[in-house]
Design a protein around this motif. Structure first.
Motif, PDB file in Angstrom:
ATOM      1  N   TYR A  28       0.827  -1.206   0.000  1.00  0.00           N
ATOM      2  CA  TYR A  28       0.000   0.000   0.000  1.00  0.00           C
ATOM      3  C   TYR A  28       0.862   1.257   0.000  1.00  0.00           C
ATOM      4  CZ  TYR A  28      -3.533   3.409   1.155  1.00  0.00           C
ATOM      5  OH  TYR A  28      -4.349   4.504   1.119  1.00  0.00           O
ATOM      6  N   VAL A  29       1.865   1.309   0.869  1.00  0.00           N
ATOM      7  CA  VAL A  29       2.704   2.503   0.991  1.00  0.00           C
ATOM      8  C   VAL A  29       3.509   2.738  -0.284  1.00  0.00           C
ATOM      9  CG1 VAL A  29       4.685   3.488   2.224  1.00  0.00           C
ATOM     10  CG2 VAL A  29       2.813   2.450   3.500  1.00  0.00           C
ATOM     11  N   ARG A  30       3.941   1.672  -0.934  1.00  0.00           N
ATOM     12  CA  ARG A  30       4.788   1.824  -2.112  1.00  0.00           C
ATOM     13  C   ARG A  30       4.015   1.924  -3.428  1.00  0.00           C
ATOM     14  NH1 ARG A  30       9.537   1.867   0.051  1.00  0.00           N
ATOM     15  NH2 ARG A  30      10.245   0.294   1.504  1.00  0.00           N
ATOM     16  N   ARG A  31       2.833   1.333  -3.498  1.00  0.00           N
ATOM     17  CA  ARG A  31       2.120   1.284  -4.785  1.00  0.00           C
ATOM     18  C   ARG A  31       0.810   2.076  -4.799  1.00  0.00           C
ATOM     19  NH1 ARG A  31       6.181  -0.020  -7.516  1.00  0.00           N
ATOM     20  NH2 ARG A  31       6.944  -2.122  -7.358  1.00  0.00           N
ATOM     21  N   VAL A  32      -0.020   1.904  -3.797  1.00  0.00           N
ATOM     22  CA  VAL A  32      -1.361   2.502  -3.822  1.00  0.00           C
ATOM     23  C   VAL A  32      -1.342   3.955  -3.360  1.00  0.00           C
ATOM     24  CG1 VAL A  32      -3.699   2.321  -2.891  1.00  0.00           C
ATOM     25  CG2 VAL A  32      -2.435   0.255  -3.501  1.00  0.00           C
ATOM     26  N   PHE A  33      -0.683   4.231  -2.241  1.00  0.00           N
ATOM     27  CA  PHE A  33      -0.698   5.579  -1.685  1.00  0.00           C
ATOM     28  C   PHE A  33      -0.076   6.625  -2.615  1.00  0.00           C
ATOM     29  CE2 PHE A  33       0.838   9.076   0.934  1.00  0.00           C
ATOM     30  CZ  PHE A  33      -0.354   9.474   1.506  1.00  0.00           C
ATOM     31  N   PRO A  34       1.022   6.326  -3.316  1.00  0.00           N
ATOM     32  CA  PRO A  34       1.549   7.344  -4.236  1.00  0.00           C
ATOM     33  C   PRO A  34       0.539   7.780  -5.298  1.00  0.00           C
ATOM     34  CG  PRO A  34       3.210   5.704  -3.825  1.00  0.00           C
ATOM     35  CD  PRO A  34       1.947   5.197  -3.190  1.00  0.00           C
ATOM     36  N   GLN A  35      -0.261   6.842  -5.788  1.00  0.00           N
ATOM     37  CA  GLN A  35      -1.298   7.202  -6.754  1.00  0.00           C
ATOM     38  C   GLN A  35      -2.330   8.124  -6.114  1.00  0.00           C
ATOM     39  OE1 GLN A  35      -1.577   6.769 -10.004  1.00  0.00           O
ATOM     40  NE2 GLN A  35      -3.533   7.814 -10.012  1.00  0.00           N
ATOM     41  N   TRP A  36      -2.745   7.805  -4.901  1.00  0.00           N
ATOM     42  CA  TRP A  36      -3.693   8.646  -4.164  1.00  0.00           C
ATOM     43  C   TRP A  36      -3.104  10.050  -3.971  1.00  0.00           C
ATOM     44  CZ3 TRP A  36      -3.997  11.207   0.535  1.00  0.00           C
ATOM     45  CH2 TRP A  36      -5.281  11.539   0.982  1.00  0.00           C
ATOM     46  N   GLY A  37      -1.821  10.088  -3.629  1.00  0.00           N
ATOM     47  CA  GLY A  37      -1.158  11.373  -3.441  1.00  0.00           C
ATOM     48  C   GLY A  37      -1.082  12.190  -4.721  1.00  0.00           C
ATOM     49  N   ARG A  38      -0.831  11.532  -5.853  1.00  0.00           N
ATOM     50  CA  ARG A  38      -0.801  12.250  -7.139  1.00  0.00           C
ATOM     51  C   ARG A  38      -2.163  12.864  -7.453  1.00  0.00           C
ATOM     52  NH1 ARG A  38       2.874   8.134  -8.463  1.00  0.00           N
ATOM     53  NH2 ARG A  38       1.218   6.726  -9.169  1.00  0.00           N
ATOM     54  N   GLU A  39      -3.218  12.116  -7.166  1.00  0.00           N
ATOM     55  CA  GLU A  39      -4.560  12.654  -7.392  1.00  0.00           C
ATOM     56  C   GLU A  39      -4.808  13.885  -6.519  1.00  0.00           C
ATOM     57  OE1 GLU A  39      -7.117   9.381  -6.541  1.00  0.00           O
ATOM     58  OE2 GLU A  39      -6.492   8.254  -8.333  1.00  0.00           O
ATOM     59  N   ARG A  40      -4.352  13.860  -5.272  1.00  0.00           N
ATOM     60  CA  ARG A  40      -4.530  15.012  -4.378  1.00  0.00           C
ATOM     61  C   ARG A  40      -3.693  16.194  -4.844  1.00  0.00           C
ATOM     62  NH1 ARG A  40      -7.486  12.021  -4.115  1.00  0.00           N
ATOM     63  NH2 ARG A  40      -8.841  11.217  -2.518  1.00  0.00           N
ATOM     64  N   ARG A  41      -2.489  15.944  -5.350  1.00  0.00           N
ATOM     65  CA  ARG A  41      -1.644  17.041  -5.846  1.00  0.00           C
ATOM     66  C   ARG A  41      -2.285  17.716  -7.054  1.00  0.00           C
ATOM     67  NH1 ARG A  41       2.259  13.335  -4.587  1.00  0.00           N
ATOM     68  NH2 ARG A  41       2.603  12.728  -6.739  1.00  0.00           N
ATOM     69  N   LYS A  42      -2.868  16.919  -7.957  1.00  0.00           N
ATOM     70  CA  LYS A  42      -3.561  17.517  -9.107  1.00  0.00           C
ATOM     71  C   LYS A  42      -4.740  18.359  -8.643  1.00  0.00           C
ATOM     72  CE  LYS A  42      -2.403  13.923 -12.424  1.00  0.00           C
ATOM     73  NZ  LYS A  42      -2.937  12.798 -13.216  1.00  0.00           N
ATOM     74  N   ALA A  43      -5.503  17.843  -7.714  1.00  0.00           N
ATOM     75  CA  ALA A  43      -6.643  18.601  -7.191  1.00  0.00           C
ATOM     76  C   ALA A  43      -6.156  19.849  -6.466  1.00  0.00           C
ATOM     77  CB  ALA A  43      -7.473  17.718  -6.253  1.00  0.00           C
TER      78      ALA A  43
END
Length: 161
Positions: A28-43
């Motif tokens: 989760y920390v290495r694969r899933v969370f970075p994607q979630w973080g990218r979505e938040r950065r775009k928003a």
């Protein structure tokens, strides 16, 4: 496993559960969370372009709280399992000593093999519980460190500009 008694099977089951949770968290920390973080950065970039957004600070705080919960919240169960390992080992010690006293009550001190089996049954789960607890502590420390770094990275990327 049979030499350590029923407690060894309980430790083995908890060990499988613990390492399943740990592997899931590392993934989760290495694969899933970075994607979630990218979505938040775009928003976040869209929010920064909006002049009227005086509520940006609240949105940032909510996202960081949500990220903290996603990263650190599931570790509570793993911490509980690590705390249970030595306690189950102690339970194995007690049950092994009961077996030793049982041999003593039936045969007296004249059966060293029976007493040795009970002592072995007493020490093996204790050793297993301690080894599992130590490895669990190290893996949880690594997981917490990685999760906190990911959270700090996200907080830095969602700075007010």
């Amino acid at each position: 496993m049979s030499a350590g008694g029923v407690v060894m099977w309980a430790l083995a089951g908890l060990c499988v559960l613990f390492w399943t949770l740990v592997i899931e968290r590392f993934w989760y920390v290495r694969r899933v969370f970075p994607q979630w973080g990218r979505e938040r950065r775009k928003a976040w970039q869209h929010l920064l372009q909006d002049d009227r957004g005086t509520w940006r600070r609240a949105v940032r705080a909510a996202w960081l709280a949500q990220a903290r919960q996603q990263l650190l919240g599931p570790l509570r169960l793993s911490k509980t399992l690590v705390a249970m390992y030595p306690l189950l080992g102690l339970l194995g010690t007690v049950s092994g000593m009961v077996a030793v006293f049982d041999v003593l009550a039936i045969n007296g001190a004249g059966n060293p093999r029976g007493m040795a089996a009970g002592v072995w049954q007493a020490t093996l789960p204790t050793l297993a519980g301690m080894v599992l607890a130590i490895t669990g502590l190290f893996s949880l420390a690594r997981l917490e460190r990685d999760a906190r770094r990911a959270l700090e990275r996200l907080a830095d990327q969602l700075r007010h500009e």
